[in-house]
Design an enzyme around this catalytic site. Structure first.
Site, PDB file in Angstrom:
ATOM      1  N   TRP A  94      17.136 -35.266  61.022  1.00 40.17           N
ATOM      2  CA  TRP A  94      15.694 -35.275  60.742  1.00 40.17           C
ATOM      3  C   TRP A  94      14.902 -35.054  62.020  1.00 40.17           C
ATOM      4  O   TRP A  94      13.870 -34.378  62.004  1.00 40.17           O
ATOM      5  CB  TRP A  94      15.287 -36.570  60.035  1.00 40.17           C
ATOM      6  N   ASP A 117       8.833 -41.114  62.874  1.00 37.45           N
ATOM      7  CA  ASP A 117       9.239 -40.920  61.488  1.00 37.45           C
ATOM      8  C   ASP A 117       9.991 -42.185  61.076  1.00 37.45           C
ATOM      9  O   ASP A 117      11.096 -42.441  61.551  1.00 37.45           O
ATOM     10  CB  ASP A 117      10.148 -39.678  61.404  1.00 37.45           C
ATOM     11  N   LYS A 159      12.317 -44.124  49.980  1.00 38.14           N
ATOM     12  CA  LYS A 159      13.435 -44.948  50.430  1.00 38.14           C
ATOM     13  C   LYS A 159      13.095 -46.435  50.362  1.00 38.14           C
ATOM     14  O   LYS A 159      13.779 -47.172  49.678  1.00 38.14           O
ATOM     15  CB  LYS A 159      13.873 -44.531  51.829  1.00 38.14           C
TER      16      LYS A 159
HETATM   17  C1  PLP Z   1      14.416 -38.593  53.793  1.00 36.56           C
HETATM   18  C2  PLP Z   1      13.904 -38.393  55.161  1.00 36.56           C
HETATM   19  C3  PLP Z   1      13.019 -37.338  55.472  1.00 36.56           C
HETATM   20  C4  PLP Z   1      12.596 -36.310  54.458  1.00 36.56           C
HETATM   21  O1  PLP Z   1      11.611 -36.812  53.647  1.00 36.56           O
HETATM   22  P1  PLP Z   1      10.875 -35.906  52.551  1.00 36.56           P
HETATM   23  O2  PLP Z   1       9.878 -36.886  52.017  1.00 36.56           O
HETATM   24  O3  PLP Z   1      11.914 -35.488  51.558  1.00 36.56           O
HETATM   25  O4  PLP Z   1      10.255 -34.765  53.236  1.00 36.56           O
HETATM   26  C5  PLP Z   1      12.551 -37.250  56.763  1.00 36.56           C
HETATM   27  N1  PLP Z   1      12.928 -38.112  57.717  1.00 36.56           N
HETATM   28  C6  PLP Z   1      13.786 -39.130  57.459  1.00 36.56           C
HETATM   29  C7  PLP Z   1      14.167 -40.072  58.552  1.00 36.56           C
HETATM   30  C8  PLP Z   1      14.297 -39.286  56.177  1.00 36.56           C
HETATM   31  O5  PLP Z   1      15.142 -40.293  55.921  1.00 36.56           O
END
Ligand code: PLP
Length: 361
Positions: free
Chosen positions: A102, A172, A196
């Site tokens: 990511w 993030d 999540k």
């Molecule tokens: C799942 C995830 C993403 C992607 O998220 P989307 O909402 O599908 O764009 C980005 N960064 C991390 C750390 C993730 O776990």
């Protein structure tokens, strides 16, 4: 019908109580004679849900008054582009610390928009650890620093943020937001897709320092500017109303279960349960992450052979454990144990791991 032992990586388990509340309110929310999905996003009934969700985010994360909480669409992935689009200047680089796929994706989007640098990376070991603070290359002239607080795919997690980052820190936190207390004042931006730890997919939470919004670049399309959403209380255009309603219900559930501290306590116990099953297996199970970088959200491990891994996953599925396949880029197994996954599910998995080991020595 019993609930599955759901170890999906995302979208992921939601608290049963939250789903039951939504079910009860589905056709008649708050005596409106309609579902939340059918309400106008300009109605008082919806606005109360919307504002309550933002207020709960502030309360549960201890967010100072000089930050905005925004509810956007496009997932965490759109934030990979939206952040450099608004805050990456022509001369100063965006500094990316690479701790997994990511982070790499975030860097790739920034590269398309301006200068970047890599201030730290664990790529050479296939991301088994979080780089030590004293190994990072930070500079006062960086436009910002970008980190991924929890690496969903590899199962590593920053253990703390107690460091002089020298430039505004963007994080993030898609896979560990509200799983533990966080010093929000250290960050300029925190963002997370909801699917999540916070609710269903469809809404992305962005916590952003108000003073940063004032420094947005010009020429950015209206919907992609933070100021647009901040001025309009995240109601500039139609928000994902049902997802925000679910987010609000999840936040109420977090509050009723001890807030960020309560979640941290649960998550420590849950992850300790599964890591103990790995560590006490005399090497039958091997963790992907180095011990001091282990994630309390995604536990990644392998078995001695490809065949045993396959047999483990098949047998686990037959026994009602869902979502244990590792990400295709790492292989092996991964148990995602976000806030809503119960201690009972983790206990059940740990004893299944022991049993599988005993019958396959
Ligand atoms: C799942 C995830 C993403 C992607 O998220 P989307 O909402 O599908 O764009 C980005 N960064 C991390 C750390 C993730 O776990």
């Amino acid at each position: 019908m019993t609930r599955a032992h759901n170890f999906n990586a995302g979208p992921a388990a939601l608290p049963t109580e939250v789903l039951e509340k939504a079910q009860k309110e589905l056709t008649n929310f708050n005596n409106t004679g309609m579902s939340v999905m059918e309400l106008s996003h300009r109605s008082a009934d919806y606005e109360e849900v919307h504002n309550n969700a933002a207020a709960l985010m502030k309360e549960l994360m201890n967010i100072p008054d000089d930050y905005e909480v925004l509810f956007l669409q496009g997932g965490a992935s759109l934030q990979f582009s939206m952040l450099p689009m608004n805050f990456l200047p022509e001369k100063a680089p965006g500094n990316y610390v690479l701790t997994g796929s990511w982070s790499e994706k975030a860097l790739k989007e920034a590269e398309a928009m301006g200068p970047t640098k890599v201030g730290g990376s664990a790529k050479e070991t296939n991301y088994t650890y979080i780089p030590a603070f004293d190994s990072l290359d930070m500079d006062n002239d960086d436009a910002y620093v970008h980190i991924t607080s929890n690496n969903t795919i590899f199962g590593t997690q920053w253990q703390d943020f107690d460091y002089d980052w020298k430039a505004p820190l963007f994080a993030d936190m898609s896979s560990d937001i509200l799983s533990r207390p966080i010093p929000v004042e250290r960050f300029s931006v925190i963002y997370a897709g909801a699917q999540k730890n916070l609710g269903p997919s469809g809404v992305t939470t962005v916590i952003i320092k108000k003073s940063l919004i004032e420094n947005e670049k010009s020429g950015v399309p209206t919907v992609l500017k933070y100021s647009t959403h901040s001025k309009a209380n995240s109601l500039y255009h139609t928000p994902p109303t049902f997802a925000i309603y679910m987010l609000n219900n999840v936040l109420e559930w977090i509050k009723a279960n001890g807030g960020a501290e309560g979640m941290e306590k649960r998550n420590k116990q849950k992850s300790d349960t599964i890591y103990a099953a790995i560590d006490e297996s005399s090497g039958f199970y091997t963790g992907h992450a180095e011990k001091d970088s282990r994630s309390r959200m995604n536990v990644t491990f392998t078995l001695p052979s490809e065949d045993l891994t396959k047999a483990f996953l098949t047998e686990a599925k037959e026994n009602g454990f869902i979502g244990l396949n590792g990400h295709r880029s790492v292989g092996g197994c991964r148990a995602s144990i976000y806030n809503a996954v119960t201690q009972e599910s983790c206990d059940a998995l740990a004893s299944f791991m022991k049993k599988f080991h005993e019958s396959n020595r």
